[in-house]
Design a protein around this motif. Sequence first.
Motif, PDB file in Angstrom:
ATOM      1  N   LYS A  79      50.798  67.683  47.835  1.00 12.04           N
ATOM      2  CA  LYS A  79      51.853  67.819  48.837  1.00 12.04           C
ATOM      3  C   LYS A  79      52.143  66.514  49.549  1.00 12.04           C
ATOM      4  N   ASN A  80      51.130  65.683  49.714  1.00 14.88           N
ATOM      5  CA  ASN A  80      51.285  64.458  50.486  1.00 14.88           C
ATOM      6  C   ASN A  80      51.242  63.205  49.637  1.00 14.88           C
ATOM      7  N   MET A  81      51.517  63.302  48.368  1.00 16.56           N
ATOM      8  CA  MET A  81      51.387  62.150  47.470  1.00 16.56           C
ATOM      9  C   MET A  81      52.441  61.085  47.734  1.00 16.56           C
ATOM     10  N   ASN A  82      53.521  61.398  48.393  1.00 16.19           N
ATOM     11  CA  ASN A  82      54.572  60.421  48.666  1.00 16.19           C
ATOM     12  C   ASN A  82      54.428  59.756  50.022  1.00 16.19           C
ATOM     13  N   ARG A  83      53.408  60.111  50.754  1.00 16.65           N
ATOM     14  CA  ARG A  83      53.237  59.530  52.103  1.00 16.65           C
ATOM     15  C   ARG A  83      52.439  58.271  52.055  1.00 16.65           C
ATOM     16  N   ALA A 113      50.254  63.067  36.629  1.00 17.64           N
ATOM     17  CA  ALA A 113      49.320  61.945  36.750  1.00 17.64           C
ATOM     18  C   ALA A 113      48.405  62.138  37.958  1.00 17.64           C
ATOM     19  N   LYS A 114      48.986  62.515  39.083  1.00 11.98           N
ATOM     20  CA  LYS A 114      48.201  62.749  40.299  1.00 11.98           C
ATOM     21  C   LYS A 114      47.260  63.934  40.102  1.00 11.98           C
ATOM     22  N   ALA A 115      47.754  65.003  39.489  1.00 13.01           N
ATOM     23  CA  ALA A 115      46.929  66.192  39.246  1.00 13.01           C
ATOM     24  C   ALA A 115      45.711  65.834  38.404  1.00 13.01           C
TER      25      ALA A 115
END
Length: 143
Positions: A139-143, A119-121
């Motif tokens: 890499k930082n999608m959970n921050r 989804a993010k991609a």
Amino acid sequence: MSFSNLFDSGFKKRNENHFASIVRVAMYDGVITDEEKSFLDRLAQNLGIGQEKYKQILKNYITHPINPPISYNHRLERLYDLARMVHVDSLTKDIENIMLHKIGIGLGFHPENVKYIVAKAMDLINSGADLETFIDEIKNMNR
């Protein structure tokens, strides 16, 4: 044989093995749908795989070695390239998600996280993100 021929040969072989890995991922559920077949047709063309080699790989994809990218950055680079191909292919959203979900698992992303990564991609690709931005955002999608 010249040095450039060696490079071309190695590059072609890598593309063939990469394509065979994607075919293997597409065959994960035992079926290649018409949409997946169309995608594979265009992918083979984009990777410079001739018709005869294409037929051979489809028939014997299991005999090709799987060479998944080892580093996380390389996996993200492959995901970026493949997400762009799927996006340009004008597949329906459902088919895009199914293809990228399978490819994401084949690239080694955890099955529980792959739907979020896909989804993010696709959000990043739809917004025109370049490779550097894509990698940083995933890499930082959970921050």
